[in-house]
Design an enzyme around this catalytic site. Structure first.
Site, PDB file in Angstrom:
ATOM      1  N   HIS A  29      -4.816   4.180   6.589  1.00 12.20           N
ATOM      2  CA  HIS A  29      -5.936   3.553   5.886  1.00 12.20           C
ATOM      3  C   HIS A  29      -7.173   4.437   6.033  1.00 12.20           C
ATOM      4  CE1 HIS A  29      -9.295   0.608   5.357  1.00 12.20           C
ATOM      5  NE2 HIS A  29      -8.513   0.251   4.349  1.00 12.20           N
ATOM      6  N   GLU A  88       3.205  -5.526  -9.568  1.00 13.92           N
ATOM      7  CA  GLU A  88       1.809  -5.949  -9.334  1.00 13.92           C
ATOM      8  C   GLU A  88       1.045  -5.868 -10.648  1.00 13.92           C
ATOM      9  OE1 GLU A  88      -0.786  -4.381  -5.994  1.00 13.92           O
ATOM     10  OE2 GLU A  88      -1.963  -3.757  -7.729  1.00 13.92           O
ATOM     11  N   TYR A 135      -0.037   1.417   5.231  1.00 14.53           N
ATOM     12  CA  TYR A 135      -0.570   2.665   4.680  1.00 14.53           C
ATOM     13  C   TYR A 135       0.191   3.886   5.213  1.00 14.53           C
ATOM     14  CZ  TYR A 135      -4.196  -0.602   3.385  1.00 14.53           C
ATOM     15  OH  TYR A 135      -4.859  -1.687   2.846  1.00 14.53           O
ATOM     16  N   THR A 163      -3.329  -9.347  -8.201  1.00 14.71           N
ATOM     17  CA  THR A 163      -4.411  -8.873  -7.323  1.00 14.71           C
ATOM     18  C   THR A 163      -5.572  -9.861  -7.320  1.00 14.71           C
ATOM     19  OG1 THR A 163      -5.556  -7.605  -9.006  1.00 14.71           O
ATOM     20  CG2 THR A 163      -3.835  -6.447  -7.760  1.00 14.71           C
ATOM     21  N   TYR A 164      -6.395  -9.734  -6.284  1.00 13.82           N
ATOM     22  CA  TYR A 164      -7.523 -10.639  -6.098  1.00 13.82           C
ATOM     23  C   TYR A 164      -8.807  -9.817  -6.058  1.00 13.82           C
ATOM     24  CZ  TYR A 164     -10.340 -14.356  -4.017  1.00 13.82           C
ATOM     25  OH  TYR A 164     -11.300 -15.305  -3.776  1.00 13.82           O
ATOM     26  N   ASP A 212     -11.753  -4.427   0.727  1.00 19.92           N
ATOM     27  CA  ASP A 212     -12.690  -3.339   1.042  1.00 19.92           C
ATOM     28  C   ASP A 212     -14.028  -3.923   1.463  1.00 19.92           C
ATOM     29  OD1 ASP A 212     -10.954  -1.249   0.522  1.00 19.92           O
ATOM     30  OD2 ASP A 212     -11.359  -1.329  -1.634  1.00 19.92           O
TER      31      ASP A 212
HETATM   32  P1  FAD Z   1      -6.818  -4.540   7.583  1.00 19.07           P
HETATM   33  O1  FAD Z   1      -5.395  -4.630   7.893  1.00 19.07           O
HETATM   34  O2  FAD Z   1      -7.740  -5.516   8.195  1.00 19.07           O
HETATM   35  O3  FAD Z   1      -7.283  -3.044   7.973  1.00 19.07           O
HETATM   36  C1  FAD Z   1      -8.544  -2.528   7.578  1.00 19.07           C
HETATM   37  C2  FAD Z   1      -8.953  -1.399   8.515  1.00 19.07           C
HETATM   38  O4  FAD Z   1      -9.345  -1.933   9.772  1.00 19.07           O
HETATM   39  C3  FAD Z   1      -7.837  -0.414   8.837  1.00 19.07           C
HETATM   40  O5  FAD Z   1      -8.421   0.864   8.987  1.00 19.07           O
HETATM   41  C4  FAD Z   1      -7.267  -0.911  10.157  1.00 19.07           C
HETATM   42  O6  FAD Z   1      -6.681   0.135  10.913  1.00 19.07           O
HETATM   43  C5  FAD Z   1      -8.508  -1.483  10.822  1.00 19.07           C
HETATM   44  N1  FAD Z   1      -8.194  -2.682  11.641  1.00 19.07           N
HETATM   45  C6  FAD Z   1      -7.351  -3.677  11.321  1.00 19.07           C
HETATM   46  N2  FAD Z   1      -7.362  -4.640  12.248  1.00 19.07           N
HETATM   47  C7  FAD Z   1      -8.231  -4.238  13.196  1.00 19.07           C
HETATM   48  C8  FAD Z   1      -8.677  -4.817  14.405  1.00 19.07           C
HETATM   49  N3  FAD Z   1      -8.222  -6.003  14.817  1.00 19.07           N
HETATM   50  N4  FAD Z   1      -9.603  -4.132  15.134  1.00 19.07           N
HETATM   51  C9  FAD Z   1     -10.075  -2.930  14.710  1.00 19.07           C
HETATM   52  N5  FAD Z   1      -9.682  -2.338  13.562  1.00 19.07           N
HETATM   53  C10 FAD Z   1      -8.782  -2.989  12.812  1.00 19.07           C
HETATM   54  N6  FAD Z   1      -7.820  -5.028  -2.398  1.00 19.07           N
HETATM   55  C11 FAD Z   1      -8.380  -6.021  -3.123  1.00 19.07           C
HETATM   56  O7  FAD Z   1      -9.606  -6.165  -3.117  1.00 19.07           O
HETATM   57  N7  FAD Z   1      -7.610  -6.886  -3.862  1.00 19.07           N
HETATM   58  C12 FAD Z   1      -6.257  -6.787  -3.898  1.00 19.07           C
HETATM   59  O8  FAD Z   1      -5.589  -7.582  -4.555  1.00 19.07           O
HETATM   60  C13 FAD Z   1      -5.630  -5.735  -3.138  1.00 19.07           C
HETATM   61  N8  FAD Z   1      -4.281  -5.592  -3.133  1.00 19.07           N
HETATM   62  C14 FAD Z   1      -3.705  -4.609  -2.357  1.00 19.07           C
HETATM   63  C15 FAD Z   1      -2.295  -4.492  -2.336  1.00 19.07           C
HETATM   64  C16 FAD Z   1      -1.684  -3.503  -1.565  1.00 19.07           C
HETATM   65  C17 FAD Z   1      -0.162  -3.398  -1.551  1.00 19.07           C
HETATM   66  C18 FAD Z   1      -2.483  -2.607  -0.794  1.00 19.07           C
HETATM   67  C19 FAD Z   1      -1.832  -1.524   0.036  1.00 19.07           C
HETATM   68  C20 FAD Z   1      -3.866  -2.716  -0.815  1.00 19.07           C
HETATM   69  C21 FAD Z   1      -4.502  -3.713  -1.585  1.00 19.07           C
HETATM   70  N9  FAD Z   1      -5.892  -3.870  -1.615  1.00 19.07           N
HETATM   71  C22 FAD Z   1      -6.472  -4.865  -2.366  1.00 19.07           C
HETATM   72  C23 FAD Z   1      -6.766  -2.914  -0.894  1.00 19.07           C
HETATM   73  C24 FAD Z   1      -7.179  -3.445   0.503  1.00 19.07           C
HETATM   74  O9  FAD Z   1      -7.974  -4.600   0.352  1.00 19.07           O
HETATM   75  C25 FAD Z   1      -7.986  -2.341   1.198  1.00 19.07           C
HETATM   76  O10 FAD Z   1      -7.147  -1.244   1.496  1.00 19.07           O
HETATM   77  C26 FAD Z   1      -8.804  -2.780   2.405  1.00 19.07           C
HETATM   78  O11 FAD Z   1      -9.736  -1.741   2.726  1.00 19.07           O
HETATM   79  C27 FAD Z   1      -7.992  -3.052   3.670  1.00 19.07           C
HETATM   80  O12 FAD Z   1      -7.320  -4.241   3.609  1.00 19.07           O
HETATM   81  P2  FAD Z   1      -6.199  -4.583   4.728  1.00 19.07           P
HETATM   82  O13 FAD Z   1      -5.737  -5.944   4.475  1.00 19.07           O
HETATM   83  O14 FAD Z   1      -5.213  -3.494   4.780  1.00 19.07           O
HETATM   84  O15 FAD Z   1      -7.133  -4.547   6.033  1.00 19.07           O
END
Ligand code: FAD
Length: 291
Positions: free
Chosen positions: A155, A28, A151, A57-58, A116
């Site tokens: 998370h 990454e 996670y 990353t974005y 986030d």
């Molecule tokens: P989700 O899967 O949507 O989850 C977010 C939260 O909501 C979790 O607590 C989950 O339990 C909860 N949730 C999920 N779906 C639901 C639902 N349907 N109803 C109720 N609750 C729900 N960030 C960046 O800005 N840019 C990047 O390039 C980037 N790359 C990353 C790469 C990796 C490998 C990882 C692990 C993280 C990365 N992140 C990045 C960070 C990520 O954007 C944050 O951790 C963000 O807060 C959550 O994104 P997610 O896609 O996991 O969210």
């Protein structure tokens, strides 16, 4: 471990196919604030390890052109790219255009994220609330292979691991092909996570995210933000080498090498290195595990 040859991957391969029957490594990187030249030099070093792809990353908020430019540069250097994408601050229309653009660039895979929640709530577009909705949309609109985040230590917003895994399952049911984990330093957290997700019927590959320790500041920032456990052995090393940059980097390489060797012995399908745009440590770790 010299059986690990890291064979090169077809430039156009989807992540879905990459992990079929083959152990793969990936890196990454993030778009650098100034000048891509330095990053391209680092990429040359990473390239010598035959990564299956480089993920980019974005950052939300108007960096698209810069990241498209960088994607092209990485592709021109002969590497497969998996861009990340976050949906919380984008409208449906913008997302559709973005997806079309990256498919037109020959991209085959994407890491689909919610992102986030921004401090400035005005920035939130309310078309997509969680990553599972983005995954479903990508699946409907494109032919991209889809990665999602997982996670092992839960998370930060989730009340508990069970709820978080139920939400991870929503992403898998919506069409995710591969899970890439948040960084961790205690392999048992990863093994327990995989056991738990298998027990709810998730059986897609879970690729561990490895972050080599480079400095105390970097580790404290990352572990505090995402609530990652620092095992005692790591804590002691950080304390011992906090005023000795070179030894800290060597200690970080040694720590991650042991972590990766243990993961490989447990038959993980790949390793994904969070390089922080510095090839040195990841490259040395890979040299070590091939010895
Ligand atoms: P989700 O899967 O949507 O989850 C977010 C939260 O909501 C979790 O607590 C989950 O339990 C909860 N949730 C999920 N779906 C639901 C639902 N349907 N109803 C109720 N609750 C729900 N960030 C960046 O800005 N840019 C990047 O390039 C980037 N790359 C990353 C790469 C990796 C490998 C990882 C692990 C993280 C990365 N992140 C990045 C960070 C990520 O954007 C944050 O951790 C963000 O807060 C959550 O994104 P997610 O896609 O996991 O969210």
């Amino acid at each position: 471990m010299n059986h690990l040859l890291f064979p090169s991957t077809n430039f156009k391969m989807k992540i879905l196919d990459i992990y079929k029957n083959k152990f793969s490594i990936s890196f990454e990187i993030f778009p650098p604030k100034d000048g891509n030249c330095l990053l391209l030099k680092e990429l040359e070093i990473l390239k010598s390890h035959n990564p299956a792809f480089v993920s980019l990353t974005y950052g939300a908020g108007g960096q698209e052109n810069k990241s498209f430019e960088l994607i092209t540069k990485i592709q021109n250097s002969g590497l497969n790219v998996m861009p990340h994408f976050t949906c919380i601050t984008s409208s449906k229309k913008n997302i559709e255009t973005h997806l079309k653009n990256i498919e037109n660039m020959g991209i085959k895979s994407i890491l689909a994220l919610r992102g986030d929640i921004p401090e400035d709530k005005e920035l939130i577009k309310h078309d997509f609330h969680y990553a599972n909705e983005l995954v479903r949309f990508i699946k409907e609109k494109t032919d991209l292979s889809i990665g999602v985040a997982g996670y092992p230590e839960t998370h930060i917003e989730s009340p508990d691991i069970k709820t978080d895994i139920e939400n991870l399952k929503r992403k898998v049911d919506a069409g995710a092909d591969i899970i890439f984990t948040q960084l961790f330093f205690d392999n048992d957290k990863y093994y327990k996570f995989v056991e738990r997700i298998n027990s709810v019927g998730i059986d897609i590959p879970v690729i561990p995210g490895i972050m080599p320790v480079i400095s105390e500041k970097q580790i404290l920032k990352m572990t505090n933000l995402a609530r990652i456990t620092i095992p005692e052995k790591l804590q002691k090393g950080i304390e011992k080498f906090r005023n000795d940059k070179k030894s800290m980097i060597e200690f970080g390489i040694e720590y991650s090498t042991a972590q990766c060797e243990d993961l490989i012995n447990s038959k993980v399908k790949g390793l994904h290195f969070f390089t922080l745009n510095k090839a040195f440590s990841s490259s040395r770790i890979l040299d070590n595990i091939r010895r």
